[in-house]
Motif scaffolding. Structure first.
Motif, PDB file in Angstrom:
ATOM      1  N   ARG A   1       0.836  -1.212   0.000  1.00 51.84           N
ATOM      2  CA  ARG A   1       0.000   0.000   0.000  1.00 51.84           C
ATOM      3  C   ARG A   1       0.858   1.244   0.000  1.00 51.84           C
ATOM      4  O   ARG A   1       0.575   2.205  -0.684  1.00 51.84           O
TER       5      ARG A   1
ATOM      6  N   ALA B   1      -7.578  -4.625   0.442  1.00 48.65           N
ATOM      7  CA  ALA B   1      -6.723  -3.902  -0.506  1.00 48.65           C
ATOM      8  C   ALA B   1      -7.429  -3.687  -1.842  1.00 48.65           C
ATOM      9  O   ALA B   1      -7.352  -2.620  -2.432  1.00 48.65           O
TER      10      ALA B   1
ATOM     11  N   THR C   1      -6.840   0.415  -3.415  1.00 47.98           N
ATOM     12  CA  THR C   1      -5.671   1.074  -2.839  1.00 47.98           C
ATOM     13  C   THR C   1      -4.467   1.082  -3.768  1.00 47.98           C
ATOM     14  O   THR C   1      -3.392   1.487  -3.367  1.00 47.98           O
TER      15      THR C   1
END
Ligand code: ATP
Length: 269
Positions: free
Chosen positions: A107, A150, A155
């Motif tokens: 991330r 995610a 992201t």
């Protein structure tokens, strides 16, 4: 605080244009993965979710990793391979923590493509009985949680996985919103073999090689087999050169001798 595992980030230097042949694989990657990722609004309008990832499957040595790198290149994303060895910890809770940290690092470095190599080893459906399973069971759960959050929240973390044994992959990993799309990567077709051979021969001295003939004679060769073939021919030319005391290029004769030594490693798949 345990030290963060270093996520080995690469900048991918290649795109799908560098992948020779395999037109169906490229078309399917475009349709099922790259297209929606590049046009999120449009994809959502047509009810296509951006959740989850895609699994490449097929015999070993046929360019799954190469293709995954090319997909990262297409997305302008950094690339990192994650294998069982990277996530498995010996202490209680360590595996989950490793997974958490890998996703956190991804991330922080987004856009980032995580490539789960040999994903069947992480969640093996047939190891349901016996020791070790409970550890991996929770690893799979942790991966699912991280993957869900995610990819659901967009992201900039992309998930690709690869396996030679798709039937051994934990079914939980295959459910909708997880690794729900699959692409079969078979041994390189003619144009792919030509591209691979050219790549392997690029930085070596050659003379009068008949690429078309080599492509015809290497049906069923994997990328790795083609590598062995070129190396074997290069060794012959090198041995000769050392005897002669001067460099002699790789010729068709070397390639033909090498073809008798190197056999395709992939049977019918
Ligand atoms: P896998 O992940 O399926 O086990 P791999 O990622 O190790 O395979 P190989 O098939 O062994 O890849 O390919 C080795 C090398 O051959 C790659 O790094 C790449 O340079 C080249 N190569 C493979 N497939 C192609 C292709 N379709 N076009 C161009 N080059 C290729």
């Amino acid at each position: 605080e345990p030290p963060e595992p270093a996520l080995d980030l690469e900048t991918s230097q290649i795109t799908l244009a560098d992948v020779g042949g395999l037109e169906q694989v490229k078309a399917r990657l475009d349709m099922a993965f790259l297209g929606p990722m590049r046009n999120p609004e449009l994809a959502r309008a047509f009810g296509k979710s951006l959740r989850g990832g895609l699994m490449l499957y097929g015999p070993p040595g046929c360019g799954k990793t190469f293709i995954a790198r090319a997909v990262a290149g297409e997305l302008g994303a950094s690339f990192s391979t994650v294998s069982l060895a990277d996530i498995l910890g010996s202490r209680l809770g360590e595996t989950e923590r490793n997974i958490e940290q890998i996703f956190r690092a991804a991330r922080r470095n987004s856009p980032c493509l995580l490539f789960f190599d040999e994903v069947d080893a992480i969640g093996h459906r047939r190891s349901g009985i016996g020791s070790g399973w409970s550890g991996l069971r929770s690893a799979v759960n942790q991966i699912l949680t991280e993957m869900d959050s995610a990819t659901e929240d967009n992201t900039g973390v992309f998930i690709l996985a690869a396996t030679n044994h798709p039937w051994d992959v934990d079914p939980a990993l295959r459910r909708p919103g997880r690794l729900d799309r699959t692409v079969l990567v078979l041994p390189p077709d003619g144009p792919a073999r030509a591209a691979i051979l050219q790549g392997k021969l690029r930085d070596r001295p050659v003379d009068g090689l008949d690429l078309d003939l080599l492509v015809k004679r290497t049906e069923d060769f994997s990328g790795a087999d083609l590598g062995h073939l070129v190396e074997s021919a290069a060794e012959l030319a090198l041995a000769d050169s050392m005897r002669l005391g001067r460099a002699r290029p790789i010729t068709m004769k070397d390639m033909k001798v090498a073809l008798r030594q190197v056999k395709p490693s992939i049977g019918p798949w």
